[in-house]
Design a protein around this motif. Structure first.
Motif, PDB file in Angstrom:
ATOM      1  N   ALA A  95      41.599  20.982  37.203  1.00 44.82           N
ATOM      2  CA  ALA A  95      41.962  22.518  37.323  1.00 44.82           C
ATOM      3  C   ALA A  95      41.674  23.181  35.922  1.00 44.82           C
ATOM      4  CB  ALA A  95      43.269  22.639  37.922  1.00 44.82           C
ATOM      5  N   ARG A  96      42.092  22.532  34.977  1.00 39.37           N
ATOM      6  CA  ARG A  96      42.041  23.309  33.700  1.00 39.37           C
ATOM      7  C   ARG A  96      40.877  22.871  32.832  1.00 39.37           C
ATOM      8  NH1 ARG A  96      47.007  25.484  33.257  1.00 39.37           N
ATOM      9  NH2 ARG A  96      48.580  24.920  34.395  1.00 39.37           N
ATOM     10  N   MET A  97      40.148  22.068  33.316  1.00 40.30           N
ATOM     11  CA  MET A  97      38.901  21.583  32.297  1.00 40.30           C
ATOM     12  C   MET A  97      38.003  22.775  32.715  1.00 40.30           C
ATOM     13  SD  MET A  97      36.923  18.800  34.808  1.00 40.30           S
ATOM     14  CE  MET A  97      36.389  19.286  36.495  1.00 40.30           C
ATOM     15  N   ASP A  98      37.009  23.008  31.540  1.00 40.11           N
ATOM     16  CA  ASP A  98      36.118  24.056  31.584  1.00 40.11           C
ATOM     17  C   ASP A  98      34.869  23.962  32.707  1.00 40.11           C
ATOM     18  OD1 ASP A  98      37.090  25.468  29.621  1.00 40.11           O
ATOM     19  OD2 ASP A  98      35.841  24.330  28.029  1.00 40.11           O
ATOM     20  N   ALA A  99      34.600  22.512  33.125  1.00 38.29           N
ATOM     21  CA  ALA A  99      33.536  22.403  34.141  1.00 38.29           C
ATOM     22  C   ALA A  99      34.387  22.916  35.326  1.00 38.29           C
ATOM     23  CB  ALA A  99      33.159  20.850  34.048  1.00 38.29           C
ATOM     24  N   VAL A 100      33.143  23.333  36.182  1.00 32.95           N
ATOM     25  CA  VAL A 100      33.409  23.632  37.711  1.00 32.95           C
ATOM     26  C   VAL A 100      33.499  22.453  38.578  1.00 32.95           C
ATOM     27  CG1 VAL A 100      32.419  24.994  39.630  1.00 32.95           C
ATOM     28  CG2 VAL A 100      32.254  25.869  37.328  1.00 32.95           C
ATOM     29  N   LEU A 101      34.551  22.156  39.544  1.00 27.24           N
ATOM     30  CA  LEU A 101      34.830  21.178  40.141  1.00 27.24           C
ATOM     31  C   LEU A 101      34.148  21.835  41.532  1.00 27.24           C
ATOM     32  CD1 LEU A 101      35.898  18.282  40.922  1.00 27.24           C
ATOM     33  CD2 LEU A 101      37.861  19.587  41.691  1.00 27.24           C
ATOM     34  N   ILE A 102      33.280  20.964  42.202  1.00 29.46           N
ATOM     35  CA  ILE A 102      32.779  21.135  43.566  1.00 29.46           C
ATOM     36  C   ILE A 102      33.119  20.037  44.429  1.00 29.46           C
ATOM     37  CG2 ILE A 102      30.730  21.692  45.055  1.00 29.46           C
ATOM     38  CD1 ILE A 102      29.191  22.501  42.410  1.00 29.46           C
ATOM     39  N   VAL A 118      40.393  20.247  49.297  1.00 25.81           N
ATOM     40  CA  VAL A 118      40.213  21.631  49.016  1.00 25.81           C
ATOM     41  C   VAL A 118      40.499  22.099  47.562  1.00 25.81           C
ATOM     42  CG1 VAL A 118      40.857  22.040  51.483  1.00 25.81           C
ATOM     43  CG2 VAL A 118      42.409  22.425  49.707  1.00 25.81           C
ATOM     44  N   SER A 119      40.697  21.337  46.603  1.00 28.13           N
ATOM     45  CA  SER A 119      41.198  21.785  45.199  1.00 28.13           C
ATOM     46  C   SER A 119      39.848  22.024  44.596  1.00 28.13           C
ATOM     47  CB  SER A 119      41.761  20.650  44.537  1.00 28.13           C
ATOM     48  OG  SER A 119      40.792  19.385  44.358  1.00 28.13           O
ATOM     49  N   GLY A 120      38.705  22.151  44.823  1.00 24.54           N
ATOM     50  CA  GLY A 120      37.534  22.282  44.117  1.00 24.54           C
ATOM     51  C   GLY A 120      37.554  23.858  44.022  1.00 24.54           C
ATOM     52  N   ASP A 121      36.807  24.155  42.738  1.00 26.23           N
ATOM     53  CA  ASP A 121      36.394  25.676  42.458  1.00 26.23           C
ATOM     54  C   ASP A 121      35.594  26.095  43.627  1.00 26.23           C
ATOM     55  OD1 ASP A 121      37.886  25.637  40.034  1.00 26.23           O
ATOM     56  OD2 ASP A 121      36.424  24.432  39.378  1.00 26.23           O
ATOM     57  N   VAL A 211      36.390  32.200  34.330  1.00 26.61           N
ATOM     58  CA  VAL A 211      36.779  32.491  35.641  1.00 26.61           C
ATOM     59  C   VAL A 211      38.029  31.568  35.960  1.00 26.61           C
ATOM     60  CG1 VAL A 211      36.286  32.273  38.077  1.00 26.61           C
ATOM     61  CG2 VAL A 211      34.603  33.245  36.333  1.00 26.61           C
ATOM     62  N   LYS A 212      37.928  30.255  35.865  1.00 26.91           N
ATOM     63  CA  LYS A 212      38.916  29.404  35.943  1.00 26.91           C
ATOM     64  C   LYS A 212      40.247  29.687  35.591  1.00 26.91           C
ATOM     65  CE  LYS A 212      38.122  24.923  36.524  1.00 26.91           C
ATOM     66  NZ  LYS A 212      37.709  23.537  36.878  1.00 26.91           N
ATOM     67  N   ARG A 213      40.156  29.927  34.146  1.00 27.80           N
ATOM     68  CA  ARG A 213      41.309  30.254  33.565  1.00 27.80           C
ATOM     69  C   ARG A 213      41.999  31.458  34.024  1.00 27.80           C
ATOM     70  NH1 ARG A 213      39.832  30.004  27.258  1.00 27.80           N
ATOM     71  NH2 ARG A 213      37.607  30.451  27.772  1.00 27.80           N
ATOM     72  N   LEU A 214      41.239  32.489  34.230  1.00 22.78           N
ATOM     73  CA  LEU A 214      41.889  33.717  34.704  1.00 22.78           C
ATOM     74  C   LEU A 214      42.587  33.717  36.075  1.00 22.78           C
ATOM     75  CD1 LEU A 214      39.003  36.268  33.883  1.00 22.78           C
ATOM     76  CD2 LEU A 214      41.261  36.336  32.960  1.00 22.78           C
ATOM     77  N   LEU A 233      39.140  37.349  27.195  1.00 27.17           N
ATOM     78  CA  LEU A 233      38.102  36.578  27.587  1.00 27.17           C
ATOM     79  C   LEU A 233      36.615  37.003  27.775  1.00 27.17           C
ATOM     80  CD1 LEU A 233      39.856  34.029  30.058  1.00 27.17           C
ATOM     81  CD2 LEU A 233      39.520  33.956  27.751  1.00 27.17           C
ATOM     82  N   ILE A 234      36.517  38.394  28.006  1.00 22.54           N
ATOM     83  CA  ILE A 234      35.290  38.913  28.037  1.00 22.54           C
ATOM     84  C   ILE A 234      34.737  39.372  26.743  1.00 22.54           C
ATOM     85  CG2 ILE A 234      35.994  41.479  28.155  1.00 22.54           C
ATOM     86  CD1 ILE A 234      33.690  41.859  30.307  1.00 22.54           C
ATOM     87  N   SER A 235      35.453  39.556  25.890  1.00 20.66           N
ATOM     88  CA  SER A 235      35.188  39.805  24.400  1.00 20.66           C
ATOM     89  C   SER A 235      34.789  38.313  23.935  1.00 20.66           C
ATOM     90  CB  SER A 235      36.407  40.116  23.552  1.00 20.66           C
ATOM     91  OG  SER A 235      36.040  40.237  21.992  1.00 20.66           O
TER      92      SER A 235
END
Length: 259
Positions: A95-102, A118-121, A211-214, A233-235
């Protein structure tokens, strides 16, 4: 490349694939598998990984906790606590890693296999997939983040139904309830998973991480605090190499080439 007894783990460029690999035991989560899953998740939490895929071998995604292993343990409570702790460590890392989980739910997702599936991004489900909690059938209580994730995905009343009555959801129902991103024909699931992983890996890692962090903070933060976090984050993204490339590519009407 690390070797595991209950998982297959492979890296190809920015994509890492993990397969739950105890098909003869319905990919049941025993102490070895949950420990190895936590270790595998930690290996994915690196700058080199942009996408992680998670699926199961055989007919099951996962039937949940290995009840035979629990019954054989001298102290079932301590044994189950160890399994839950390792599973939760893995899921927290995902959940907290930068990588997207599929996640790709290829069959039955029961017990802890349900929230893990169902925990995937992003979540793909085969048409034949099904989802059920099943905990109270065995006199157990839910784990695997289900009491946190499911109310946020489907609401309290539906979560109560799932947990108390052990209702079995088809893949189509799971899609209708908002538990999965897409349902695909069984035979197409591996290809669709690879395609989605490749498409996601071509994106901007910093943007996807943001996106994950937000979304992790959205239910707990005050409105103004969330706005401040968005601005922060957008900055950061705008100052990054990928942010500059994305803006220039958009203005130049060309496809961006993210790092």
């Amino acid at each position: 490349m690390p070797e595991f007894d209950t998982l297959t783990f492979a890296q190809s460029g920015p994509v890492t694939s993990i397969v739950l690999d105890r098909p003869d035991a319905a990919n049941g989560l025993n102490d070895t598998m949950t420990r190895e899953l936590a270790e595998a998740a930690a290996l994915c939490d690196t700058d080199a990984t942009k996408v992680v895929t998670l699926t199961g071998a055989g007919r099951f995604f996962s039937a949940g906790g290995d009840l035979k292993a629990m019954a054989a343990a001298p102290d079932p409570g301590a044994f189950v606590k160890g399994i839950a702790d390792d599973l939760h460590r893995a899921m927290s890392t995902f959940a907290r890693m930068d990588a997207v989980l599929i996640t790709a739910v290829n069959g039955v997702a029961a017990g802890a296999g349900f929230p893990l599936g169902v925990s995937g991004d992003l979540v793909l489900a085969a048409e034949s997939a099904s989802f059920t909690m099943a905990y109270t059938k065995a006199g157990l209580s839910p784990d695997g983040s289900s009491s946190y994730v499911l109310p946020r995905l489907v609401g309290l009343r539906r979560t109560q139904e799932l947990m108390i009555t052990n209702r079995v959801l088809t893949a189509a129902e799971a899609l209708d309830w908002g538990l999965v991103t897409a349902v695909v024909p069984d035979a197409d699931l591996p290809t669709r998973l690879q395609e989605l992983a490749a498409k996601t890996a071509a994106g901007a890692r910093g943007s996807q991480s943001a996106v994950k962090r937000l979304l992790l903070t959205t239910y707990a933060a005050r409105f103004e605090d969330q706005l401040d976090y968005e601005a922060q984050l957008i900055s950061e993204c705008a100052n990054s190499a990928d942010g500059k490339e994305g803006i220039n590519a958009f203005l130049g009407k060309r496809k961006p080439e993210f790092s």
